[in-house]
Write an enzyme that holds these catalytic residues in place. Structure first.
Site, PDB file in Angstrom:
ATOM      1  N   ARG A 185      78.124  85.320  39.893  1.00  0.00           N
ATOM      2  CA  ARG A 185      77.204  85.159  41.025  1.00  0.00           C
ATOM      3  C   ARG A 185      75.808  85.030  40.437  1.00  0.00           C
ATOM      4  NH1 ARG A 185      76.649  88.396  46.666  1.00  0.00           N
ATOM      5  NH2 ARG A 185      78.389  86.986  47.047  1.00  0.00           N
ATOM      6  N   HIS A 220      79.032  78.582  48.126  1.00  0.00           N
ATOM      7  CA  HIS A 220      79.756  79.857  48.171  1.00  0.00           C
ATOM      8  C   HIS A 220      81.237  79.552  48.454  1.00  0.00           C
ATOM      9  CE1 HIS A 220      80.419  84.014  48.272  1.00  0.00           C
ATOM     10  NE2 HIS A 220      79.717  84.386  49.327  1.00  0.00           N
ATOM     11  N   GLN A 265      83.822  82.337  49.685  1.00  0.00           N
ATOM     12  CA  GLN A 265      83.633  82.734  51.084  1.00  0.00           C
ATOM     13  C   GLN A 265      84.266  81.702  52.015  1.00  0.00           C
ATOM     14  OE1 GLN A 265      81.891  85.572  52.496  1.00  0.00           O
ATOM     15  NE2 GLN A 265      83.054  84.790  54.232  1.00  0.00           N
ATOM     16  N   ASP A 279      74.591  82.154  59.317  1.00  0.00           N
ATOM     17  CA  ASP A 279      74.302  82.949  58.115  1.00  0.00           C
ATOM     18  C   ASP A 279      72.836  83.376  58.206  1.00  0.00           C
ATOM     19  OD1 ASP A 279      74.446  84.111  55.594  1.00  0.00           O
ATOM     20  OD2 ASP A 279      74.255  82.231  54.496  1.00  0.00           O
ATOM     21  N   CYS A 316      79.510  85.306  57.295  1.00  0.00           N
ATOM     22  CA  CYS A 316      79.944  85.766  55.967  1.00  0.00           C
ATOM     23  C   CYS A 316      79.509  87.197  55.678  1.00  0.00           C
ATOM     24  CB  CYS A 316      79.443  84.815  54.888  1.00  0.00           C
ATOM     25  SG  CYS A 316      77.644  84.781  54.722  1.00  0.00           S
ATOM     26  N   ARG A 350      88.526  87.775  52.345  1.00  0.00           N
ATOM     27  CA  ARG A 350      87.938  87.532  51.014  1.00  0.00           C
ATOM     28  C   ARG A 350      88.897  88.039  49.937  1.00  0.00           C
ATOM     29  NH1 ARG A 350      82.460  86.982  50.224  1.00  0.00           N
ATOM     30  NH2 ARG A 350      83.148  86.456  48.118  1.00  0.00           N
TER      31      ARG A 350
HETATM   32  N1  NVA Z   1      73.233  82.747  52.161  1.00  0.00           N
HETATM   33  C1  NVA Z   1      73.419  84.114  51.789  1.00  0.00           C
HETATM   34  C2  NVA Z   1      74.872  84.442  51.659  1.00  0.00           C
HETATM   35  C3  NVA Z   1      75.171  85.866  51.310  1.00  0.00           C
HETATM   36  C4  NVA Z   1      76.617  86.133  51.167  1.00  0.00           C
HETATM   37  C5  NVA Z   1      72.704  84.378  50.463  1.00  0.00           C
HETATM   38  O1  NVA Z   1      72.762  83.528  49.573  1.00  0.00           O
HETATM   39  O2  NVA Z   1      72.068  85.431  50.349  1.00  0.00           O
HETATM   40  N1   CP Z   2      79.664  87.484  52.015  1.00  0.00           N
HETATM   41  C1   CP Z   2      79.393  87.930  50.766  1.00  0.00           C
HETATM   42  O1   CP Z   2      79.497  87.199  49.777  1.00  0.00           O
HETATM   43  O2   CP Z   2      79.046  89.240  50.718  1.00  0.00           O
HETATM   44  P1   CP Z   2      78.427  90.021  49.475  1.00  0.00           P
HETATM   45  O3   CP Z   2      77.058  89.461  49.228  1.00  0.00           O
HETATM   46  O4   CP Z   2      78.408  91.438  49.924  1.00  0.00           O
HETATM   47  O5   CP Z   2      79.315  89.813  48.282  1.00  0.00           O
END
Ligand code: NVA
Ligand code: CP
Length: 307
Positions: free
Chosen positions: A102, A129, A132, A220, A260, A288
């Site tokens: 990540r 993502h 997800q 989101d 998500c 997930r």
């Molecule tokens: N768009 C959000 C998704 C989190 C799971 C982010 O990148 O923070």
């Molecule tokens: N939806 C998601 O990826 O959650 P986290 O940021 O908690 O991993």
């Protein structure tokens, strides 16, 4: 070697194979059938951003499959001190059987795959993502019985989630309408891909128009990780881009809602709509685990599928 760097790289068949495998793994887990598909394997999990769901579901998933997962925070490894990703990839490939990462830039994930010799899984970048969205597709199919011919609607930022949902929906036979303010459109790579699907994709400004006759409505956060400084400006830009009762009235009467998570109630979604659809949203969060177990088995395992 197969990776999961972005859904654009996967065929429809890859996606359907993993969704079917995810259903199978969910069934096995619910029925106490324990099969160690990844016995003795190790997954490294590199995190340069925060996480609850991704970290826990990968770690528990790996344990359930008979393997081990190692949490590698960038500030506690040499990655945070600037060791090149090319070297990290070559070193970790000698210890591990797969890496979940990540991070911010998609290029970092692609570089890891190019320089390493083990499967790489994208656990979220600024671009996309994919894990997800596999869970989202799994959840839609679970509730609606199919994906082909269904209409998805996404309201809000043209961010990693919108990018992956457009690709995931179109590759599985769904149509998708998105509503975003000017200046917050999805990535050009995704827009170019979507062009091939004609009127199965539409990008609009009005949330209600996008939600018209939708089977599933998704949103989101307005400010993603790394955009905290711009939160105020973004909140102004996204005013009106909210899933609320009005938007849900435009969708089909039995439309489901996904998010998500984490969610900001009364920003991108009202507390009322969130709670009305909490069962779907938390099933999505659970999925997930199942979807990622399927991804790991598909990329790292020797199941009947890979034999
Ligand atoms: N768009 C959000 C998704 C989190 C799971 C982010 O990148 O923070
Ligand atoms: N939806 C998601 O990826 O959650 P986290 O940021 O908690 O991993």
């Amino acid at each position: 070697m197969k990776h999961l760097l972005k859904l654009l790289d996967w065929t429809s068949e890859d996606i359907m194979t993993v969704l079917n495998l995810a259903d199978q793994l969910k069934y096995e887990q619910k029925h106490g059938i324990s099969k160690k598909y990844l016995d003795g394997k190790s997954l490294g999990m590199i995190f340069e951003k925060a996480s609850t769901r991704t970290r826990v579901s990968f770690e528990v998933g790996m344990f359930q499959l008979g393997g081990t997962a190692l949490f590698l925070s960038s500030d506690k490894t040499q990655i945070g001190r600037g060791e090149p990703i090319q070297d990290t990839a070559r070193v970790l490939s000698r210890y591990l059987d797969g890496i979940m990462i990540r991070t911010f830039e998609q290029k970092e994930v692609e570089d890891l795959a190019e320089n390493g010799s083990i499967p790489i899984i994208n656990g979220l970048t600024d671009l996309c993502h994919p894990c997800q969205v596999l869970a989202d597709l799994m959840t839609i199919r679970e509730y609606k019985g199919k994906l082909d011919g269904m209409k998805m609607c996404f309201i809000g930022d043209g961010n990693n989630m919108m990018n992956s949902l457009i690709v995931g929906a179109l590759k599985t036979g769904m149509s998708i309408s998105v509503a975003c303010p000017e200046g917050y459109e999805p990535d050009q790579l995704v827009l170019d891909f979507a062009k091939e699907y004609g009127d199965k994709f539409e990008m609009l400004r009005s949330p209600k128009d996008a939600a018209k006759d939708a089977d599933v409505v998704i949103t989101d956060v307005w400010a993603s990780m790394g955009q905290e400084q711009e939160a105020k400006k973004r909140a102004e830009a996204f005013t009106g881009y909210q899933i609320n009762a009005d938007v849900m009235n435009a969708a089909k009467s039995d439309a489901m809602v996904l998010h998500c998570l984490p969610a900001h109630r009364e920003e991108e979604i009202t507390a009322e709509v969130f709670e009305d659809h909490a069962d779907e949203i938390f099933e999505e969060a659970e999925n997930r685990l199942h979807a990622q177990k399927a991804v790991m088995v598909y990329l790292m395992g020797s199941t009947p599928i890979n034999d």
